[in-house]
Design an enzyme around this catalytic site. Sequence first.
Site, mmCIF file in Angstrom:
data_model
loop_
_atom_site.group_PDB
_atom_site.id
_atom_site.type_symbol
_atom_site.label_atom_id
_atom_site.label_comp_id
_atom_site.label_asym_id
_atom_site.label_seq_id
_atom_site.Cartn_x
_atom_site.Cartn_y
_atom_site.Cartn_z
ATOM 1 C CG ASP A 1 -0.211 -0.067 2.538
ATOM 2 O OD1 ASP A 1 1.030 0.106 2.535
ATOM 3 O OD2 ASP A 1 -0.857 -0.283 3.582
ATOM 4 C CG ASP A 2 -0.297 4.533 -1.623
ATOM 5 O OD1 ASP A 2 -1.422 4.908 -1.953
ATOM 6 O OD2 ASP A 2 0.487 3.968 -2.410
#
Length: 525
Positions: free
Chosen positions: A429-430
Site C-alpha cells: 500500500d502507500d
Amino acid sequence: MYWEGNEPDQDGKLTYSELLDKVCQLANYLKSVGVEKGDAVVIYLPMLMELPIAMLACARIGAVHSVVFAGFSADAIAQRITDCKPKVVITCNAVKRGQKLIPLKDIVDASLVESAKNGVTVGICLTYENQLAMKKEDTQWIAGRDVWWQDVVPNFPTRCDVEWVDAEDPLFLLYTSGSTGKPKGVLHTTGGYMVYAATTFKHAFDYKPTDIYWCTADCGWITGHSYVTYGPLLNGATVLVYEGAPNYPDPGRCWDIVDKYGVTIFYTAPTLIRSLMRDGSVYVDRYSRKSLRVLGSVGEPINPTAWRWFYNVVGDSRCPISDTWWQTETGGFMITPLPGAWPQKPGSATFPFFGVQPVIVDEKGREMTGECSGYLCIKKSWPGAFRTLYGDKDRYETTYFKPFSGYYFSGDGCRRDKDGYHWLTGRVDDVINASGHRIGTAEVESALVSHPKCAEAAVVGIDHEVKGQGIYAFVTLVDGVPYSDDLRKSLIMAVRSQIGAFAAPDKIHWAPGLPKTRSGKIMRR
C-alpha cells in the site's frame, strides 16, 4: 533493568523490587490527580527508565497509555492528544541524543496549544527533570498546569493496589501511519497481548534466566512495548534501556555496551546494521562481543548482505539471527526463526510462530500453495491481535478485513520459496518503511502541500542503502513560482516540523505535472 545514558559514563540500574516501588509511586500520583481506569495518558519521553515506569504505572491502575515517539513533532502529538483526550501528558524537559539537545517540553507546550485549538485541553503536564540535558531554571513553565515529577512522585507510597481489569479491557493505544494521512490509533487489550508478548519473547530468543537482553528500539514504537517493556519483564528478564544514539561517540558504541553489560541477546533494526556496516568492521573488532549468543532483526525485511555481515562480523558466525516479521497491529512475532531449530536463509523470516497461519493470496483473494508470490494474509486469529482502531471501527474493517474477505490483510507482499520459507517483499500500500518507521505517503504529501508555494505532491518509496526505503517526493509548485534550493529546504522543513525529522524527503523532484487516474487520484506506480 540496566540503563545506559547518552554519554558512556552515564548509567543506572533498578532491581524488580525497586522498579515496583517507582511504578507504584507514579501510579498513586496519577490516581491522586484523577486518572481512573479507562482514562488515557499520553507519554512523550526519551529512553529513560521513567518511560517503562510510566507505561507500567498506567497498566497498574487500568489507565490506557499512549506513548508518542520522542522524535515526533508538536503537530503529530497534538493529533494524538485530540484523538484520545488524555487526562495527563507525561514528558521531560529535554534529552541529549549524541551532541544534539532536543527540548521535549517545548515541543509538548506547542502541541498543547494546538490541541486546545481543537477543543481538547489537558489539565496536567507531568515533567521529569532530565538534569543531564537541561536544568529546571532553563525550562519553559506554565504554572498550574506543569508539575515537576521529582517534586511530587517520590512523596507517594511505594504500595499501590492493582486495578484488576478484564482480559479484553484496553492496555494501550499506539498510533501508526496510515495511507490516508490520519494516524491510526491501534488498540491492544490486556490478556491476549500479555500472553503473546511473553510467549513470543521467550521462544523466539531462546530466553534463559541468565540472559542480559538488549533491544535497541524506542518505546515509542511497538517493538519497545512488546520487546523492551512487556515481553521481557513478564519473563523476569534483565533488560537494557539505552538513551543515546547507536553511533555516539563513535560507531563502536553498541559493542562497547555489549561488552560493558555482558549482553547475550541483541535485537536491532536492519537500518542500524546497514549504517554500522558502512563504517566497516574495524569498530566491531575492537570489542570482544563474546557474551552474545542470539541476534535479532526487526522493522523491515533485512537484505541478505546486511544479514551476512550481522551474522559473520557481529556474531562471529556463531549466533543465530531471529529475523522477525510482525506489525504494530499483531502485537508480537508472527513469522520468525527459533534459534537453532531449523536452517536459516539470509533475508528470510522463515516459518510462522506457534499457531499462526499465514497464507499468500493472489489479487482475487485465492490462496496459493507451494512456491509463490503475492499478498500476505493471516487465516486465523492469534492472542496478540489488536482489537480495533480507536474511534474508527469502519476504518479497522476496511483496512484489514475488507481487501480479502475472511482474512486479516497485512498490507505486505510475500514470497514463499520451494522449501516453504517466507520472504517479505515490503509494503503493497502507500506506506513507506524508512529506518523501520512506517510513514504514510499521504501524511508527507499533506505536509508538503501545506507549504504556500506547493500546489501538488506525490510521495513514493525508493530503495535506500541504509534506511531500507527512502522518501522521494515529486512536487508541483504554484504557477509562477521558480524552483530554488532554498525552496527545497523550506519544503523539507515543512515536513520536519509537521511530522518529524525521520519523515523528511530524501529527494525532491520538481515536476511540472503529476499523472492522474480518471477519478483525479495521483498515480504512484
